[in-house]
Design an enzyme around this catalytic site. Structure first.
Site, PDB file in Angstrom:
ATOM      1  CG  ASP A  27      18.699  25.486  18.502  1.00 13.26           C
ATOM      2  OD1 ASP A  27      19.494  26.256  17.940  1.00 13.26           O
ATOM      3  OD2 ASP A  27      18.005  25.822  19.477  1.00 13.26           O
TER       4      ASP A  27
ATOM      5  CD  GLN B  92      27.781  35.112  16.666  1.00 11.36           C
ATOM      6  OE1 GLN B  92      28.179  36.170  16.185  1.00 11.36           O
ATOM      7  NE2 GLN B  92      28.566  34.062  16.830  1.00 11.36           N
TER       8      GLN B  92
ATOM      9  CG  HIS C   6      26.017  28.637  15.898  1.00 10.65           C
ATOM     10  ND1 HIS C   6      26.683  29.619  16.600  1.00 10.65           N
ATOM     11  CD2 HIS C   6      24.728  29.050  15.828  1.00 10.65           C
ATOM     12  CE1 HIS C   6      25.838  30.570  16.934  1.00 10.65           C
ATOM     13  NE2 HIS C   6      24.641  30.260  16.471  1.00 10.65           N
ATOM     14  CG  PHE C   7      27.076  26.417   9.406  1.00 12.16           C
ATOM     15  CD1 PHE C   7      27.006  27.269   8.310  1.00 12.16           C
ATOM     16  CD2 PHE C   7      28.326  26.134   9.942  1.00 12.16           C
ATOM     17  CE1 PHE C   7      28.150  27.822   7.757  1.00 12.16           C
ATOM     18  CE2 PHE C   7      29.480  26.680   9.388  1.00 12.16           C
ATOM     19  CZ  PHE C   7      29.390  27.537   8.297  1.00 12.16           C
ATOM     20  CG  HIS C   8      20.841  28.339  13.225  1.00 13.58           C
ATOM     21  ND1 HIS C   8      20.178  28.152  14.410  1.00 13.58           N
ATOM     22  CD2 HIS C   8      21.680  29.389  13.433  1.00 13.58           C
ATOM     23  CE1 HIS C   8      20.593  29.047  15.301  1.00 13.58           C
ATOM     24  NE2 HIS C   8      21.503  29.814  14.736  1.00 13.58           N
TER      25      HIS C   8
HETATM   26  P1  5GP Z   1      22.387  32.158  17.378  1.00  9.60           P
HETATM   27  O1  5GP Z   1      21.247  33.068  17.702  1.00  9.60           O
HETATM   28  O2  5GP Z   1      23.662  32.533  18.137  1.00  9.60           O
HETATM   29  O3  5GP Z   1      22.631  32.038  15.903  1.00  9.60           O
HETATM   30  O4  5GP Z   1      21.941  30.728  17.830  1.00  9.60           O
HETATM   31  C1  5GP Z   1      22.278  30.116  19.026  1.00  9.60           C
HETATM   32  C2  5GP Z   1      21.415  28.892  19.129  1.00  9.60           C
HETATM   33  O5  5GP Z   1      21.931  28.078  20.153  1.00  9.60           O
HETATM   34  C3  5GP Z   1      19.954  29.179  19.474  1.00  9.60           C
HETATM   35  O6  5GP Z   1      19.115  28.670  18.446  1.00  9.60           O
HETATM   36  C4  5GP Z   1      19.743  28.465  20.807  1.00  9.60           C
HETATM   37  O7  5GP Z   1      18.478  27.866  20.926  1.00  9.60           O
HETATM   38  C5  5GP Z   1      20.864  27.442  20.814  1.00  9.60           C
HETATM   39  N1  5GP Z   1      21.346  27.096  22.144  1.00  9.60           N
HETATM   40  C6  5GP Z   1      21.693  27.956  23.135  1.00  9.60           C
HETATM   41  N2  5GP Z   1      22.123  27.277  24.222  1.00  9.60           N
HETATM   42  C7  5GP Z   1      22.039  25.959  23.911  1.00  9.60           C
HETATM   43  C8  5GP Z   1      22.336  24.759  24.639  1.00  9.60           C
HETATM   44  O8  5GP Z   1      22.779  24.759  25.795  1.00  9.60           O
HETATM   45  N3  5GP Z   1      22.118  23.582  23.995  1.00  9.60           N
HETATM   46  C9  5GP Z   1      21.621  23.545  22.713  1.00  9.60           C
HETATM   47  N4  5GP Z   1      21.426  22.330  22.185  1.00  9.60           N
HETATM   48  N5  5GP Z   1      21.340  24.649  21.994  1.00  9.60           N
HETATM   49  C10 5GP Z   1      21.542  25.843  22.594  1.00  9.60           C
END
Ligand code: 5GP
Ligand code: ZN
Length: 136
Positions: A30, A93, A99-101
């Site tokens: 991430d 989100q 996606h899984f963190h």
């Molecule tokens: P969400 O909040 O949708 O569960 O998480 C999205 C995640 O994607 C965030 O933790 C953010 O840091 C990550 N993310 C967003 N854009 C990019 C990117 O271009 N590359 C990477 N490696 N991570 C990203």
């Protein structure tokens, strides 16, 4: 899907620090880590949220989630790991591809969730060093 950020990462159109890939899943660090080794594991199949992911695709991605979790534990020596999966803006989100963190947790860390700051952030954002540590 043409215009999806994570589909572009899977296709290699946007660079990422890849940790694992198989027929069903793609795993990468991430960009804004909540912990050292914070990794996203995504199904290659595009679905915006868990509700819309075919069960066979979910079954395809979960072994990769476990495999990468074990890899992070073995290579980073984390004491635990949080698995998080958000659906909808109201849940936090921000990227519309399931996606899984995988967030490694270390004993003595303060409880709660926030992006890392200061020296901890610098260390967790040295993606090339982390990639070598995890895959080396
Ligand atoms: P969400 O909040 O949708 O569960 O998480 C999205 C995640 O994607 C965030 O933790 C953010 O840091 C990550 N993310 C967003 N854009 C990019 C990117 O271009 N590359 C990477 N490696 N991570 C990203
Ligand atoms: Zn997508």
């Amino acid at each position: 899907m043409e215009d999806c950020l994570f589909c572009k990462i899977i296709r290699g159109e946007i660079p990422s620090t890849k940790l694992f890939e198989d027929a069903h899943a793609y795993a990468f660090l991430d960009i804004n880590p909540f912990g050292k080794g914070h990794t996203l594991v995504v199904p290659k199949f595009h679905a915006e949220q868990l509700f819309f992911l075919p069960p066979e695709e979910l079954a395809g991605v979960m072994p990769a989630v476990q495999r990468v979790a074990c890899l992070l534990r073995r290579k980073l020596g984390c004491d635990g790991l949080a698995l998080m999966q958000l659906n909808g803006a109201c849940a936090g989100q921000t990227v519309g591809h399931v996606h899984f963190h995988l967030i490694p947790r270390y004993a003595g860390q303060p409880a709660g969730w926030a992006p890392l700051e200061g020296e901890a952030a610098r260390e967790a954002k040295d993606f090339e060093a982390l990639r070598k540590q995890i895959l080396g």
